[in-house]
Scaffold this active site. Structure first.
Site, short mmCIF file in Angstrom:
data_model
loop_
_atom_site.label_atom_id
_atom_site.label_comp_id
_atom_site.label_asym_id
_atom_site.label_seq_id
_atom_site.Cartn_x
_atom_site.Cartn_y
_atom_site.Cartn_z
N PRO A 75 0.80 -1.23 0.00
CG PRO A 75 -0.09 -1.06 2.15
CD PRO A 75 0.61 -2.01 1.23
CG ASN A 76 -0.26 4.40 1.26
OD1 ASN A 76 -1.22 4.91 0.70
ND2 ASN A 76 -0.32 3.95 2.50
NE ARG B 167 3.38 7.29 2.56
CZ ARG B 167 3.71 6.11 3.04
NH1 ARG B 167 4.09 5.15 2.23
NH2 ARG B 167 3.66 5.88 4.33
CE1 TYR C 183 8.68 5.11 2.48
CE2 TYR C 183 7.37 7.10 2.82
CZ TYR C 183 7.71 5.82 3.18
OH TYR C 183 7.10 5.22 4.24
CG ASN D 202 8.15 -2.12 0.20
OD1 ASN D 202 7.57 -2.15 1.29
ND2 ASN D 202 8.83 -1.08 -0.22
CB ALA E 207 1.48 0.17 6.33
CD GLU F 122 9.34 -7.45 5.31
OE1 GLU F 122 9.34 -6.49 6.10
OE2 GLU F 122 8.82 -8.56 5.58
CG HIS G 38 10.73 -2.29 4.64
ND1 HIS G 38 9.37 -2.05 4.61
CD2 HIS G 38 10.90 -3.51 5.19
CE1 HIS G 38 8.75 -3.09 5.13
NE2 HIS G 38 9.65 -3.99 5.48
NE ARG H 69 9.54 6.08 8.28
CZ ARG H 69 8.58 5.83 7.42
NH1 ARG H 69 8.69 4.85 6.55
NH2 ARG H 69 7.49 6.58 7.40
#
Length: 161
Positions: A9-10, A17, A22, A73, A76, A97, A99, A106
């Site tokens: 998502p996103n 964003r 990012y 990825n 969230a 995975e 990121h 964070r």
């Protein structure tokens, strides 16, 4: 070698964003760069992005028998989705995975990935290059699996003769 790259998502909002976190690069540009890198490595890649957990689960399940590995990825969903974790575990494909940001630099709630535990590894914090590192890592893992399978087949052939 055929690898599915799944974006959560996103990530379709990259370039817009939170550019401080990012960067300015879009998901389309990231995919174009991954495609070029994969071609140099003689790897076929396909891409999928969804903001919906169930669609991501479906795509992971569809990889079984179609792909040699997965780069994901979960965004969230890394921190919340038992369903994605279970899907990764159930297909039993080597999965890495990724990121873009360093999740450990964070908010506290981002420090724990429940999906990473069922992956071969996790790459975090290298920006878009994280995908290239994942591609390298997954290629190495798949190469080792292939070498083991070839050695086992040779041993079996020798035993039959």
């Amino acid at each position: 070698m055929k690898i599915m790259i799944i974006q959560g998502p996103n990530l379709n909002m990259l370039g817009v964003r939170d550019p401080k976190i990012y960067g300015n690069i879009t998901l389309q540009t990231i995919h174009e760069n991954i495609q070029k890198h994969a071609e140099q490595m003689n790897i076929e890649v396909d891409f999928f992005q969804s903001n919906f957990e169930g669609e991501i689960v479906d795509k992971i399940q569809e990889c079984l028998g179609q792909y040699n590995g997965i780069i994901i990825n979960p965004a969230a969903y890394s921190h919340t989705s038992v369903a994605i974790r279970d899907a990764i575990s159930s297909v039993n494909l080597p999965t890495i995975e990724v990121h873009i940001s360093n999740i450990y630099a964070r908010e506290d709630f981002r420090h724990k990935s429940i999906t990473a535990a069922v992956c071969a590894g996790m790459i975090t914090g290298f920006g878009p290059m994280s995908y290239h590192l994942a591609l390298q890592g997954l290629s190495q893992i798949l190469g080792e699996i292939q070498a083991i399978q070839q050695a086992q087949a040779q041993a079996q052939t020798m035993q039959q003769n």
